[in-house]
Design a protein around this motif. Structure first.
Motif, PDB file in Angstrom:
ATOM      1  N   GLU A   1     -35.903  12.586  -7.925  1.00 24.96           N
ATOM      2  CA  GLU A   1     -34.518  13.046  -8.060  1.00 24.96           C
ATOM      3  C   GLU A   1     -33.609  12.317  -7.071  1.00 24.96           C
ATOM      4  OE1 GLU A   1     -37.144  14.906  -8.046  1.00 24.96           O
ATOM      5  OE2 GLU A   1     -36.973  16.673  -9.351  1.00 24.96           O
ATOM      6  N   ALA A   2     -34.124  12.069  -5.858  1.00 27.03           N
ATOM      7  CA  ALA A   2     -33.329  11.378  -4.841  1.00 27.03           C
ATOM      8  C   ALA A   2     -33.023   9.950  -5.249  1.00 27.03           C
ATOM      9  CB  ALA A   2     -34.087  11.393  -3.508  1.00 27.03           C
ATOM     10  N   GLU A   3     -33.961   9.303  -5.899  1.00 27.30           N
ATOM     11  CA  GLU A   3     -33.798   7.901  -6.279  1.00 27.30           C
ATOM     12  C   GLU A   3     -32.595   7.690  -7.195  1.00 27.30           C
ATOM     13  OE1 GLU A   3     -34.868   4.023  -5.679  1.00 27.30           O
ATOM     14  OE2 GLU A   3     -35.811   5.815  -4.810  1.00 27.30           O
ATOM     15  N   GLU A   4     -32.250   8.676  -7.982  1.00 30.60           N
ATOM     16  CA  GLU A   4     -31.115   8.578  -8.900  1.00 30.60           C
ATOM     17  C   GLU A   4     -29.796   8.381  -8.152  1.00 30.60           C
ATOM     18  OE1 GLU A   4     -30.982  11.929 -11.497  1.00 30.60           O
ATOM     19  OE2 GLU A   4     -33.131  11.843 -11.965  1.00 30.60           O
ATOM     20  N   TRP A   5     -29.760   8.814  -6.901  1.00 28.61           N
ATOM     21  CA  TRP A   5     -28.527   8.766  -6.116  1.00 28.61           C
ATOM     22  C   TRP A   5     -28.497   7.613  -5.111  1.00 28.61           C
ATOM     23  CZ3 TRP A   5     -24.844  12.037  -7.721  1.00 28.61           C
ATOM     24  CH2 TRP A   5     -25.250  13.140  -8.477  1.00 28.61           C
ATOM     25  N   LYS A   6     -29.639   7.023  -4.867  1.00 30.61           N
ATOM     26  CA  LYS A   6     -29.764   6.038  -3.790  1.00 30.61           C
ATOM     27  C   LYS A   6     -28.834   4.842  -3.960  1.00 30.61           C
ATOM     28  CE  LYS A   6     -33.282   3.589  -1.099  1.00 30.61           C
ATOM     29  NZ  LYS A   6     -34.740   3.301  -0.972  1.00 30.61           N
ATOM     30  N   SER A   7     -28.664   4.363  -5.171  1.00 29.22           N
ATOM     31  CA  SER A   7     -27.852   3.169  -5.404  1.00 29.22           C
ATOM     32  C   SER A   7     -26.374   3.392  -5.107  1.00 29.22           C
ATOM     33  CB  SER A   7     -28.012   2.700  -6.860  1.00 29.22           C
ATOM     34  OG  SER A   7     -27.552   3.703  -7.752  1.00 29.22           O
ATOM     35  N   GLN A   8     -25.951   4.650  -5.020  1.00 30.37           N
ATOM     36  CA  GLN A   8     -24.544   4.973  -4.774  1.00 30.37           C
ATOM     37  C   GLN A   8     -24.227   5.167  -3.286  1.00 30.37           C
ATOM     38  OE1 GLN A   8     -23.067   8.127  -7.444  1.00 30.37           O
ATOM     39  NE2 GLN A   8     -24.992   7.947  -8.587  1.00 30.37           N
ATOM     40  N   ILE A   9     -25.238   4.928  -2.444  1.00 23.22           N
ATOM     41  CA  ILE A   9     -25.091   5.207  -1.016  1.00 23.22           C
ATOM     42  C   ILE A   9     -25.030   3.910  -0.231  1.00 23.22           C
ATOM     43  CG2 ILE A   9     -26.088   6.437   0.954  1.00 23.22           C
ATOM     44  CD1 ILE A   9     -27.641   8.155  -1.024  1.00 23.22           C
ATOM     45  N   SER A  10     -24.121   3.847   0.729  1.00 20.43           N
ATOM     46  CA  SER A  10     -23.991   2.660   1.574  1.00 20.43           C
ATOM     47  C   SER A  10     -25.192   2.541   2.505  1.00 20.43           C
ATOM     48  CB  SER A  10     -22.709   2.740   2.400  1.00 20.43           C
ATOM     49  OG  SER A  10     -22.805   3.781   3.364  1.00 20.43           O
ATOM     50  N   SER A  11     -25.398   1.346   3.046  1.00 16.93           N
ATOM     51  CA  SER A  11     -26.512   1.133   3.965  1.00 16.93           C
ATOM     52  C   SER A  11     -26.362   1.991   5.224  1.00 16.93           C
ATOM     53  CB  SER A  11     -26.603  -0.348   4.348  1.00 16.93           C
ATOM     54  OG  SER A  11     -25.392  -0.779   4.956  1.00 16.93           O
ATOM     55  N   VAL A  12     -25.118   2.192   5.654  1.00 19.02           N
ATOM     56  CA  VAL A  12     -24.867   3.031   6.831  1.00 19.02           C
ATOM     57  C   VAL A  12     -25.311   4.468   6.573  1.00 19.02           C
ATOM     58  CG1 VAL A  12     -23.083   4.044   8.311  1.00 19.02           C
ATOM     59  CG2 VAL A  12     -22.979   1.621   7.697  1.00 19.02           C
ATOM     60  N   ASN A  13     -24.955   4.992   5.398  1.00 17.99           N
ATOM     61  CA  ASN A  13     -25.321   6.371   5.087  1.00 17.99           C
ATOM     62  C   ASN A  13     -26.803   6.524   4.758  1.00 17.99           C
ATOM     63  OD1 ASN A  13     -22.908   7.646   5.590  1.00 17.99           O
ATOM     64  ND2 ASN A  13     -22.141   7.430   3.514  1.00 17.99           N
ATOM     65  N   LEU A  14     -27.444   5.451   4.296  1.00 23.99           N
ATOM     66  CA  LEU A  14     -28.894   5.504   4.107  1.00 23.99           C
ATOM     67  C   LEU A  14     -29.602   5.662   5.455  1.00 23.99           C
ATOM     68  CD1 LEU A  14     -29.632   2.862   1.298  1.00 23.99           C
ATOM     69  CD2 LEU A  14     -30.081   5.332   1.217  1.00 23.99           C
ATOM     70  N   LYS A  15     -29.095   4.958   6.447  1.00 23.63           N
ATOM     71  CA  LYS A  15     -29.666   5.085   7.791  1.00 23.63           C
ATOM     72  C   LYS A  15     -29.417   6.495   8.341  1.00 23.63           C
ATOM     73  CE  LYS A  15     -29.206   0.187   8.982  1.00 23.63           C
ATOM     74  NZ  LYS A  15     -28.515  -0.810   9.852  1.00 23.63           N
ATOM     75  N   LYS A  16     -28.222   7.016   8.059  1.00 23.69           N
ATOM     76  CA  LYS A  16     -27.914   8.375   8.514  1.00 23.69           C
ATOM     77  C   LYS A  16     -28.822   9.391   7.826  1.00 23.69           C
ATOM     78  CE  LYS A  16     -23.597   9.407   9.050  1.00 23.69           C
ATOM     79  NZ  LYS A  16     -22.178   9.829   8.806  1.00 23.69           N
ATOM     80  N   ALA A  17     -29.055   9.184   6.542  1.00 27.29           N
ATOM     81  CA  ALA A  17     -29.948  10.077   5.809  1.00 27.29           C
ATOM     82  C   ALA A  17     -31.346  10.048   6.407  1.00 27.29           C
ATOM     83  CB  ALA A  17     -29.994   9.666   4.331  1.00 27.29           C
ATOM     84  N   GLN A  18     -31.813   8.868   6.780  1.00 28.54           N
ATOM     85  CA  GLN A  18     -33.148   8.751   7.367  1.00 28.54           C
ATOM     86  C   GLN A  18     -33.233   9.479   8.705  1.00 28.54           C
ATOM     87  OE1 GLN A  18     -35.872   7.362   5.740  1.00 28.54           O
ATOM     88  NE2 GLN A  18     -36.869   8.488   7.414  1.00 28.54           N
ATOM     89  N   LEU A  19     -32.169   9.402   9.483  1.00 31.93           N
ATOM     90  CA  LEU A  19     -32.137  10.126  10.766  1.00 31.93           C
ATOM     91  C   LEU A  19     -32.256  11.625  10.539  1.00 31.93           C
ATOM     92  CD1 LEU A  19     -29.347   8.187  12.706  1.00 31.93           C
ATOM     93  CD2 LEU A  19     -31.760   8.347  13.343  1.00 31.93           C
ATOM     94  N   ILE A  20     -31.548  12.139   9.542  1.00 36.70           N
ATOM     95  CA  ILE A  20     -31.606  13.563   9.232  1.00 36.70           C
ATOM     96  C   ILE A  20     -33.000  13.947   8.762  1.00 36.70           C
ATOM     97  CG2 ILE A  20     -30.741  15.375   7.691  1.00 36.70           C
ATOM     98  CD1 ILE A  20     -28.034  13.950   7.743  1.00 36.70           C
ATOM     99  N   LEU A  21     -33.595  13.087   7.933  1.00 34.82           N
ATOM    100  CA  LEU A  21     -34.958  13.349   7.455  1.00 34.82           C
ATOM    101  C   LEU A  21     -35.949  13.403   8.610  1.00 34.82           C
ATOM    102  CD1 LEU A  21     -35.009  11.060   4.279  1.00 34.82           C
ATOM    103  CD2 LEU A  21     -34.827  13.540   4.350  1.00 34.82           C
ATOM    104  N   ASN A  22     -35.762  12.524   9.562  1.00 36.43           N
ATOM    105  CA  ASN A  22     -36.641  12.501  10.738  1.00 36.43           C
ATOM    106  C   ASN A  22     -36.516  13.787  11.545  1.00 36.43           C
ATOM    107  OD1 ASN A  22     -37.469   9.937  10.015  1.00 36.43           O
ATOM    108  ND2 ASN A  22     -36.103   8.902  11.458  1.00 36.43           N
ATOM    109  N   LEU A  23     -35.302  14.347  11.589  1.00 34.71           N
ATOM    110  CA  LEU A  23     -35.085  15.592  12.321  1.00 34.71           C
ATOM    111  C   LEU A  23     -35.797  16.755  11.630  1.00 34.71           C
ATOM    112  CD1 LEU A  23     -31.247  15.418  13.088  1.00 34.71           C
ATOM    113  CD2 LEU A  23     -33.122  14.912  14.653  1.00 34.71           C
ATOM    114  N   ASN A  24     -35.850  16.703  10.325  1.00 34.80           N
ATOM    115  CA  ASN A  24     -36.370  17.833   9.543  1.00 34.80           C
ATOM    116  C   ASN A  24     -37.879  17.808   9.367  1.00 34.80           C
ATOM    117  OD1 ASN A  24     -33.764  18.765   9.305  1.00 34.80           O
ATOM    118  ND2 ASN A  24     -33.426  17.918   7.281  1.00 34.80           N
ATOM    119  N   ARG A  25     -38.534  16.802   9.922  1.00 36.15           N
ATOM    120  CA  ARG A  25     -39.986  16.725   9.776  1.00 36.15           C
ATOM    121  C   ARG A  25     -40.700  17.296  10.974  1.00 36.15           C
ATOM    122  NH1 ARG A  25     -39.754  10.649   7.245  1.00 36.15           N
ATOM    123  NH2 ARG A  25     -39.349  11.283   5.101  1.00 36.15           N
TER     124      ARG A  25
END
Length: 299
Positions: free
Chosen positions: A275-299
């Motif tokens: 489901e996430a992959e459907e949205w990935k192409s619409q996200i900037s590289s900056v926000n992809l990095k931000k998303a990864q930071l949030i994911l790291n916090l939630n693990r």
């Protein structure tokens, strides 16, 4: 302006020389100094200083030491100055300061504002340690560990807001605080989110001052930033539920990249990579990095 700068430079000089151990007595000057030093302000009401204020602190060997009076101890004062700009605020300022937050803050915030405990504030006077449980003896070492935050990361947004309070300065400061929340002590993250939300709510109040044709999109963006807060608080399922309530025809075009970021991060947080992959192409590289930071916090 020049006089204000000269006054501030004089204060800085005084702080670094003879008056280094003394707490400041002027809130605005303390806030200005905190701006220059990228620190938070440590504030107490003047009445608090009229009696013994015992605290505990760890020494350089890790031993917990009782300090009989926070305001007179020559060892603790330099420690506080190293991490904060401490200020004692006159009771005569109470009415004016209260008027600024009346009907705009939660009851727990008002209670913190009113009590005799130490308040950690940003340069705009908003309290960070609202949820910090005040023990019978306050632990200065714990306060430092949790709330000694270098604000250089949000310095520009803090200054922009202080110079001109409007929708954009309030919104961008709220957003930047959420970014800061990804890097602070995990025990403070919820406090940072609440502080961000103070500016977000203010941004909402400023919406009606913007062009009428833009107001709907700006308010929607504020609501989306509120969902961003939920991601930092580890509530991705709530984010997904709220996003699904949005009707396609109601989504403002300029907000679609933000929605894509929220969907992607929330789905990844609940291990729904397809489901996430459907949205990935619409996200900037900056926000992809931000998303990864949030994911790291939630693990």
């Amino acid at each position: 302006m020049k006089n204000a700068i000269l006054k501030l430079l004089l204060v800085v000089l005084m702080v670094n020389t003879a008056s280094a151990q003394e707490w400041m007595k002027n809130l605005e000057v303390a806030q200005a100094l905190a701006t220059v030093q990228n620190k938070m302000v440590l504030m107490v009401w003047e009445e608090t200083t009229s009696y013994q204020y015992p605290v505990i602190v760890k020494d350089n060997k890790g031993r917990t030491i009782l300090i009989n009076n926070l305001f007179e101890d020559e060892d603790v004062s330099p420690l506080i100055w190293e991490h904060f700009v401490p200020v004692i605020v006159s009771e005569y300022r109470y009415a004016d300061l209260y008027e600024k937050i009346k009907d705009k803050r939660s009851q727990k915030y008002i209670d913190k504002f009113n009590d005799d405990s130490i308040k950690i504030m940003d340069i705009n006077g908003n309290i960070l340690n609202v949820d910090y449980l005040t023990e019978e003896l306050q632990n200065i070492s714990t306060l430092i560990e949790r709330y000694s935050i270098n604000t250089a990361f949000i310095a520009q947004e803090l200054k922009d807001y202080k110079q001109d309070k409007n929708f954009y300065s309030a919104y961008f400061l709220a957003s930047k605080y959420l970014d800061l929340g990804m890097y602070v002590n995990k025990d403070v993250r919820a406090n940072i989110v609440e502080l961000s939300n103070i500016y977000l709510e203010e941004a909402k109040r400023f919406v009606n001052q913007e062009d009428q044709g833009e107001q709907e999109g700006l308010l929607q963006r504020c609501n989306l930033l509120g969902l961003h807060e939920e991601l930092l608080l580890k509530r991705p399922k709530k984010v997904i539920r709220q996003l699904k309530k949005l009707k396609e025809e109601d989504i403002v075009e300029s907000n679609k990249p933000f929605i894509a970021f929220l969907y992607y991060t929330a789905y990844m947080s609940v291990d729904k990579s397809e489901e996430a992959e459907e949205w990935k192409s619409q996200i900037s590289s900056v926000n992809l990095k931000k998303a990864q930071l949030i994911l790291n916090l939630n693990r």
